[in-house]
Design a protein around this motif. Structure first.
Motif, PDB file in Angstrom:
ATOM      1  N   VAL A 226     -14.067  13.659 -10.225  1.00 43.51           N
ATOM      2  CA  VAL A 226     -12.634  13.361 -10.132  1.00 43.51           C
ATOM      3  C   VAL A 226     -12.457  11.846 -10.038  1.00 43.51           C
ATOM      4  CG1 VAL A 226     -10.502  13.713  -8.856  1.00 43.51           C
ATOM      5  CG2 VAL A 226     -12.209  15.555  -8.972  1.00 43.51           C
ATOM      6  N   ARG A 227     -11.704  11.291 -10.985  1.00 44.97           N
ATOM      7  CA  ARG A 227     -11.383   9.858 -10.963  1.00 44.97           C
ATOM      8  C   ARG A 227      -9.900   9.705 -10.617  1.00 44.97           C
ATOM      9  NH1 ARG A 227     -15.180   6.446 -10.409  1.00 44.97           N
ATOM     10  NH2 ARG A 227     -13.693   4.898 -11.140  1.00 44.97           N
ATOM     11  N   HIS A 228      -9.641   8.966  -9.575  1.00 42.28           N
ATOM     12  CA  HIS A 228      -8.250   8.760  -9.144  1.00 42.28           C
ATOM     13  C   HIS A 228      -7.726   7.449  -9.727  1.00 42.28           C
ATOM     14  CE1 HIS A 228      -4.720   9.197  -6.626  1.00 42.28           C
ATOM     15  NE2 HIS A 228      -4.820   7.905  -6.329  1.00 42.28           N
ATOM     16  N   PHE A 229      -6.539   7.514 -10.313  1.00 38.14           N
ATOM     17  CA  PHE A 229      -5.932   6.332 -10.912  1.00 38.14           C
ATOM     18  C   PHE A 229      -4.518   6.130 -10.353  1.00 38.14           C
ATOM     19  CE2 PHE A 229      -8.994   7.807 -14.056  1.00 38.14           C
ATOM     20  CZ  PHE A 229      -9.690   6.633 -14.326  1.00 38.14           C
TER      21      PHE A 229
ATOM     22  N   SER B 184       0.404   8.128  -9.559  1.00 40.70           N
ATOM     23  CA  SER B 184      -1.031   8.413  -9.393  1.00 40.70           C
ATOM     24  C   SER B 184      -1.376   9.721 -10.088  1.00 40.70           C
ATOM     25  CB  SER B 184      -1.395   8.488  -7.912  1.00 40.70           C
ATOM     26  OG  SER B 184      -0.778   9.593  -7.295  1.00 40.70           O
ATOM     27  N   PHE B 185      -2.566   9.779 -10.580  1.00 36.03           N
ATOM     28  CA  PHE B 185      -3.053  11.040 -11.147  1.00 36.03           C
ATOM     29  C   PHE B 185      -4.565  11.056 -11.063  1.00 36.03           C
ATOM     30  CE2 PHE B 185      -3.687   8.456 -14.884  1.00 36.03           C
ATOM     31  CZ  PHE B 185      -4.753   9.042 -15.542  1.00 36.03           C
ATOM     32  N   ASP B 186      -5.110  12.235 -11.146  1.00 37.81           N
ATOM     33  CA  ASP B 186      -6.560  12.416 -11.087  1.00 37.81           C
ATOM     34  C   ASP B 186      -7.074  12.872 -12.446  1.00 37.81           C
ATOM     35  OD1 ASP B 186      -6.728  11.780  -8.390  1.00 37.81           O
ATOM     36  OD2 ASP B 186      -6.269  13.843  -7.782  1.00 37.81           O
ATOM     37  N   GLY B 187      -8.059  12.146 -12.918  1.00 34.29           N
ATOM     38  CA  GLY B 187      -8.765  12.599 -14.113  1.00 34.29           C
ATOM     39  C   GLY B 187      -9.910  13.496 -13.684  1.00 34.29           C
TER      40      GLY B 187
END
Length: 333
Positions: free
Chosen positions: A113-116, A128-131
């Motif tokens: 999970v990558r948080h941006f 914000s969103f999570d890849g």
């Protein structure tokens, strides 16, 4: 007395005459016999030579046979050893295959999970969103051990030749990220492109030795100019924009040497507005009759947020370099 001597003499003469006559009559037979004997002697000599030759060949063949027997025995031992090694390797392979299947089953539940955190400048809000990337998808690329270590210059040449190999914009993970950014940007292509740029600017610049696929860069959270450009180009292309990879040489000042570099160009329906808001012109390249606005995918300002728009290089259309020498423009199919 004389008559007896005469008889004896006559007998001797007759004997000699008989012998002579007998020899005369037998002479042809004797000559033929001599010739036959000579022929037999020659034949015997020839046969003796042939025997000696055959004996020599037999001895040579016997030695070869002995060597062949020795070679056969050695090869038989090697064969038995190889068969034993093969059976052992087969057992290890079957055991490894079993563990691989177990590993795949276990890793199916693992997610990266990558948080941006991005800035929507239209709504002036942070989003914000999570890849989310399945570990199995990442492993598919990362466990590709056929790649050779390369300098940046060689990777740029590889990218120019095989751009479609690395810009995997149809990868489900990349499509998902593009869709999330499209939900934020809507139909505003400039905003969408700038959101992609913010995303890659959140990743750490890290020099690598191997060409990387977008999922690898996304999961690992780092890469250098070619890795970050490939990721940005893949997301933009998945979001419906036409993109090119720009292979070039750049420098930040007249005192620095030129260095190999990669960035991207993106086609927009109109010139980007954001650079003009901050008093900058929009830079572009022309390719195949179309205008592509440049986007620098590396971010050197660790202390600044990617949406610090006063920084040249934060927006599509910005050119943060003192000099750019374009070597190739590579279209994404």
């Amino acid at each position: 007395m004389r008559s007896k001597l005469g008889i004896v003499a006559l007998s001797i003469v007759l004997l000699i005459v008989g012998l002579f006559l007998g020899y005369s009559l037998r002479a042809p037979e004797l000559e033929e016999a001599k010739s036959t004997i000579e022929g037999l002697k020659e034949e015997l000599s020839r046969l003796s030579g042939a025997y000696a030759s055959l004996k020599s060949e037999y001895e040579a063949l016997s030695k070869k046979y002995e060597r062949l027997i020795a070679d056969y025995s050695r090869l038989r031992e090697e064969y038995n050893q190889l068969r034993s090694d093969y059976e052992e390797l087969l057992r290890e392979y079957e055991e490894m295959e079993k563990y691989t299947e177990q590993f795949i089953e276990q890793i199916r539940e693992v997610l990266y999970v990558r948080h941006f955190l991005l800035h929507d400048y239209i709504m002036d809000e942070l989003v914000s969103f999570d890849g989310v990337i399945p570990a199995l998808d990442y492993m598919y690329y990362r466990l590709n051990v056929t790649r050779e270590p390369m300098t940046l210059e060689l990777r740029l040449e590889l990218l120019e030749r095989e751009v479609s190999e690395y810009v995997t914009y149809d990868e489900p993970v990349i499509v998902d990220v593009a869709d999330l950014l499209r939900e934020i940007a809507g139909y505003d292509d400039e905003l969408f492109a700038n959101l992609v740029l913010q995303l890659v600017h959140e990743l750490t610049y890290n020099e690598t030795l191997y060409p990387k696929y977008p999922i690898e860069t996304l999961v690992e959270g780092s890469g250098d100019c070619d890795n970050l450009s490939i990721l940005a180009a893949s997301i933009m292309r998945a979001g419906g924009l036409k993109v090119v990879i720009i292979i070039c040489e750049v420098r930040r000042s007249p005192h620095e040497p030129l260095m190999g570099h990669a960035m991207i160009g993106v086609a927009l329906s109109h010139p980007p507005e954001m650079p003009y808001r901050y008093g900058r012109e929009a830079w572009y390249v022309e390719y195949d009759g179309e205008v592509y606005y440049i986007a620098e995918c590396t971010w050197s300002y660790e202390e600044e947020a990617p949406w610090t728009y006063e920084i040249i290089g934060s927006l599509v259309g910005d050119n943060p370099w003192y000099e750019v020498k374009i070597k190739a423009v590579v279209a994404i199919p």
